[in-house]
Scaffold this active site. Structure first.
Site: not given
Ligand code: NAI
Length: 344
Positions: A154, A173, A201-202, A228-230, A254, A259, A291
């Site tokens: 994302i 990252d 980030c997660p 938009t993450s958590r 978001d 929540e 969300h």
């Molecule tokens: P992804 O796994 O592809 O990317 C996550 C990135 O965060 C990775 O590059 C990882 O190295 C990095 N990361 C890990 N620890 C970190 C830290 N301490 N500091 C900075 N970066 C760090 O995940 P993706 O698909 O990009 O999703 C990201 C997040 O978006 C998900 O974990 C989820 O929480 C959230 N999400 C939210 C949605 C929504 O509807 N609002 C829908 C889908 C995901």
């Protein structure tokens, strides 16, 4: 294959039923969230399907295992609500790692555009016959610096969108990618240089409150935060202080720390008991959605497609491509999943 789908909304069921026409699984849809109490409703079922705000802690996992359930299929990418360590060796966890990073990244930009150009206020004003521009001044995104925390699926999409707007992009990252064009900086530099900061980030123990009081104090005055993450990536109490004292230009959210009992539900006939949420909603420089960043047709279709493929692999005892476990990251090249085997 017998499956219980928890926390079902009408739109989940519509997309799942369409996909299930190919599989013919025996599915029970429940509106209740998955909790230690509702887990027993899965007795006699092979797998359950859960979502972002279900409680998948140790007690729920034990209750599911007691009920004979072999797997939990998360119909989402994030899995911070699952006690991965407790699940290991007891119950398989699969997820949908990539369904539409575009959906989330585009929503992040929609929130930023709304907040910056104040279309949320303009919409209400013009409908009330108020055509004044006072208070609606925004800024050009072109030439501004976007700081991206987390450059996964994302984050990368969002960086591309920002570049399309003519923004300078910097990123933090701990696991940087080598794409030859992303400028990685340390977190402090990102906070102090960015005009907008977007979290991708997660949620992990390391990223919990990554934007706490100390991080917020390092942010460039007037910067906008997008999450938009958590929710728990931001310390909400500190965020409110920095929105109140004018140090932040605004927040586009978001997700929200607390929540789980509110988002996805219609609470319009209730008095909101969460004072922090109520305070956030009172700011005109906060835009909050519940969300919904993932919520596009393409994303829901892909979620259904991958969830059913995951369930079929469980039914067939095939390798689980989308299995996750607490040791997946630690084992690196030794990870059994990378060799086509289940995590345990
Ligand atoms: P992804 O796994 O592809 O990317 C996550 C990135 O965060 C990775 O590059 C990882 O190295 C990095 N990361 C890990 N620890 C970190 C830290 N301490 N500091 C900075 N970066 C760090 O995940 P993706 O698909 O990009 O999703 C990201 C997040 O978006 C998900 O974990 C989820 O929480 C959230 N999400 C939210 C949605 C929504 O509807 N609002 C829908 C889908 C995901």
């Amino acid at each position: 294959m017998k499956i219980v789908v928890y926390d079902t909304k009408q739109y989940d069921k519509a997309f799942f039923e369409e996909e299930n026409a190919k599989y013919g699984f025996d599915i029970k849809y429940l509106e209740s969230k998955l909790t230690p109490d509702t887990a027993r409703l899965a007795s006699g079922y092979d797998a359950v399907c859960a979502f972002v705000n279900d409680d998948i802690g140790a007690a729920t996992i034990d209750a599911l295992v007691d009920a004979g359930v072999r797997a939990i299929a998360m119909r989402c990418a994030g899995y911070n609500n699952v006690d991965m360590k407790h699940a290991f060796g007891k119950i398989h966890i699969v997820r949908v790692p990539r369904y539409s990073p575009y959906a989330v990244a585009e929503h992040a930009m929609a929130l930023l555009m709304t907040l910056n150009r104040k279309t949320h206020r303009a919409y209400l004003r013009t409908r009330d016959g108020n055509f004044s521009l006072n208070g609606l001044l925004g800024f050009d995104l072109h030439g501004k610096t976007a700081g991206i925390i987390g450059t996964g699926q994302i984050g990368r999409c969002f960086m591309d969108i920002c570049r399309g707007f003519g923004m300078r992009v910097i990123a933090y990252d701990p696991y940087p990618m080598d794409d030859g064009r992303t400028e990685y900086v340390d977190l402090q530099t990102l906070l102090s240089q960015s005009d907008i900061i977007s979290l991708h980030c997660p949620l992990t123990p390391q990223t919990h409150h990554i934007l706490d009081e100390s991080a917020l104090s390092a942010i460039k005055p007037g910067a906008i935060i997008i999450n938009t993450s958590r929710g728990a990536l931001i310390d909400t109490a500190a965020l409110i202080e920095y929105l109140k004292n004018g140090r932040l230009g605004g927040a586009a959210l978001d997700v929200y720390e607390e929540e789980s009992d509110l988002f996805f539900e219609d609470c319009s006939n209730q008095v909101i008991q969460d004072d922090q949420l109520a305070r956030l909603l009172s700011f005109n420089h906060v835009v909050l959605t519940s969300h919904q960043a993932f919520f596009t047709r393409e994303a829901l279709a892909k979620i259904a497609e991958v969830t059913f493929a995951n369930l079929k692999a469980i039914a067939d005892h095939s390798p689980l491509e989308n299995e996750i476990c607490y040791q997946c990251d630690q084992k690196g090249a030794q990870c059994p999943k990378k060799h086509g085997r289940p995590c345990f």
